[in-house]
Write a protein that holds these residues in place. Sequence first.
Motif, PDB file in Angstrom:
ATOM      1  N   ALA A   1      47.523  69.417  33.924  1.00  0.00           N
ATOM      2  CA  ALA A   1      46.857  68.999  32.692  1.00  0.00           C
ATOM      3  C   ALA A   1      45.419  68.627  33.014  1.00  0.00           C
ATOM      4  N   ALA A   2      44.509  69.119  32.230  1.00  0.00           N
ATOM      5  CA  ALA A   2      43.090  68.848  32.441  1.00  0.00           C
ATOM      6  C   ALA A   2      42.760  67.415  32.013  1.00  0.00           C
ATOM      7  N   VAL A   3      41.766  66.835  32.656  1.00  0.00           N
ATOM      8  CA  VAL A   3      41.265  65.528  32.262  1.00  0.00           C
ATOM      9  C   VAL A   3      40.537  65.696  30.935  1.00  0.00           C
ATOM     10  N   ARG A   4      40.831  64.816  30.002  1.00  0.00           N
ATOM     11  CA  ARG A   4      40.189  64.880  28.686  1.00  0.00           C
ATOM     12  C   ARG A   4      39.270  63.678  28.528  1.00  0.00           C
ATOM     13  N   ILE A   5      38.396  63.786  27.554  1.00  0.00           N
ATOM     14  CA  ILE A   5      37.518  62.660  27.254  1.00  0.00           C
ATOM     15  C   ILE A   5      38.397  61.452  26.960  1.00  0.00           C
ATOM     16  N   SER A   6      38.013  60.323  27.483  1.00  0.00           N
ATOM     17  CA  SER A   6      38.656  59.009  27.394  1.00  0.00           C
ATOM     18  C   SER A   6      39.787  58.856  28.397  1.00  0.00           C
ATOM     19  N   ASP A   7      40.227  59.927  29.063  1.00  0.00           N
ATOM     20  CA  ASP A   7      41.201  59.768  30.141  1.00  0.00           C
ATOM     21  C   ASP A   7      40.504  59.083  31.312  1.00  0.00           C
ATOM     22  N   ALA A   8      41.290  58.410  32.085  1.00  0.00           N
ATOM     23  CA  ALA A   8      40.721  57.846  33.306  1.00  0.00           C
ATOM     24  C   ALA A   8      40.363  59.010  34.221  1.00  0.00           C
ATOM     25  N   GLY A   9      39.204  58.918  34.856  1.00  0.00           N
ATOM     26  CA  GLY A   9      38.805  59.945  35.802  1.00  0.00           C
ATOM     27  C   GLY A   9      39.876  60.068  36.875  1.00  0.00           C
ATOM     28  N   SER A  10      40.258  61.262  37.167  1.00  0.00           N
ATOM     29  CA  SER A  10      41.322  61.518  38.138  1.00  0.00           C
ATOM     30  C   SER A  10      40.918  60.988  39.512  1.00  0.00           C
ATOM     31  N   GLY A  11      41.762  60.131  40.069  1.00  0.00           N
ATOM     32  CA  GLY A  11      41.506  59.644  41.417  1.00  0.00           C
ATOM     33  C   GLY A  11      41.752  60.764  42.419  1.00  0.00           C
ATOM     34  N   PHE A  12      40.863  60.935  43.331  1.00  0.00           N
ATOM     35  CA  PHE A  12      41.026  61.979  44.339  1.00  0.00           C
ATOM     36  C   PHE A  12      40.269  61.594  45.587  1.00  0.00           C
ATOM     37  N   ARG A  13      40.542  62.310  46.660  1.00  0.00           N
ATOM     38  CA  ARG A  13      39.813  62.155  47.918  1.00  0.00           C
ATOM     39  C   ARG A  13      39.524  63.547  48.435  1.00  0.00           C
ATOM     40  N   LEU A  14      38.262  63.763  48.755  1.00  0.00           N
ATOM     41  CA  LEU A  14      37.800  65.040  49.301  1.00  0.00           C
ATOM     42  C   LEU A  14      36.870  64.764  50.473  1.00  0.00           C
ATOM     43  N   PRO A  15      36.737  65.721  51.383  1.00  0.00           N
ATOM     44  CA  PRO A  15      35.805  65.515  52.491  1.00  0.00           C
ATOM     45  C   PRO A  15      34.359  65.666  52.040  1.00  0.00           C
ATOM     46  N   ASP A  16      33.501  64.801  52.581  1.00  0.00           N
ATOM     47  CA  ASP A  16      32.075  64.991  52.371  1.00  0.00           C
ATOM     48  C   ASP A  16      31.594  66.020  53.390  1.00  0.00           C
ATOM     49  N   LEU A  17      30.303  66.205  53.505  1.00  0.00           N
ATOM     50  CA  LEU A  17      29.785  67.258  54.376  1.00  0.00           C
ATOM     51  C   LEU A  17      29.952  66.947  55.862  1.00  0.00           C
ATOM     52  N   GLU A  18      30.268  65.705  56.185  1.00  0.00           N
ATOM     53  CA  GLU A  18      30.555  65.341  57.573  1.00  0.00           C
ATOM     54  C   GLU A  18      32.052  65.323  57.845  1.00  0.00           C
ATOM     55  N   GLY A  19      32.863  65.581  56.817  1.00  0.00           N
ATOM     56  CA  GLY A  19      34.310  65.601  56.986  1.00  0.00           C
ATOM     57  C   GLY A  19      35.008  64.291  56.684  1.00  0.00           C
ATOM     58  N   THR A  20      34.268  63.261  56.269  1.00  0.00           N
ATOM     59  CA  THR A  20      34.854  61.967  55.930  1.00  0.00           C
ATOM     60  C   THR A  20      35.415  62.030  54.512  1.00  0.00           C
TER      61      THR A  20
END
Length: 186
Positions: free
Chosen positions: A28-47
């Motif tokens: 399900a896609a995030v809709r306006i007024s939904d809480a922003g989906s919590g996620f973790r992704l690597p930055d450009l250094e891999g953190t």
Amino acid sequence: MKYRTLVVLLILGLISTTIWIGLPQAPAAVRISDAGSGFRLPDLEGTMQGLPEGEVTLLNFWATWCPPCRDEIPSMVALHDKYAARGLKVVAVSVDQNRTHLQSFVREHGMQFQVLHDADRLVSNSYGVTGWPQSFLIDKHGKVRYHLLGAVDWMSQPLVKTIEGMLAEPAGITYGSTGGERENNG
């Protein structure tokens, strides 16, 4: 002859329906007024990094190979430069496959904000992003207030006014589904 044709069509219909039902469902896609989906992704250094909490955040999904994405980057850099000290966080989530190319591109374009790498597109998919660029403006409570499709001029007067308004809001205010949200399709 008609009876055989009907039987074959019925069997094909049943097979097709069974296959269709068995396909994995899109998230399900995030809709306006939904809480922003919590996620973790690597930055450009891999953190591994996530969305900032308690901050107004511009979350942008993009790619280096996308001409409209490339077009909007200078105004996004200017927006960050102007409002970072006032608390605006810019998080650019790239769907590029090649991290080395992405790192070079970010350096070349002076992108001093947070750039995360979503090579498998799992986070993009969780937000319902199927084309690039797409952006979400998230308020201090983590609620998606605006969803913008396509490239935009981040220094345009309406967007600057919207972002300044969000930055000026006290942290104690919460917004429901009628809290001035809108979806911008262009």
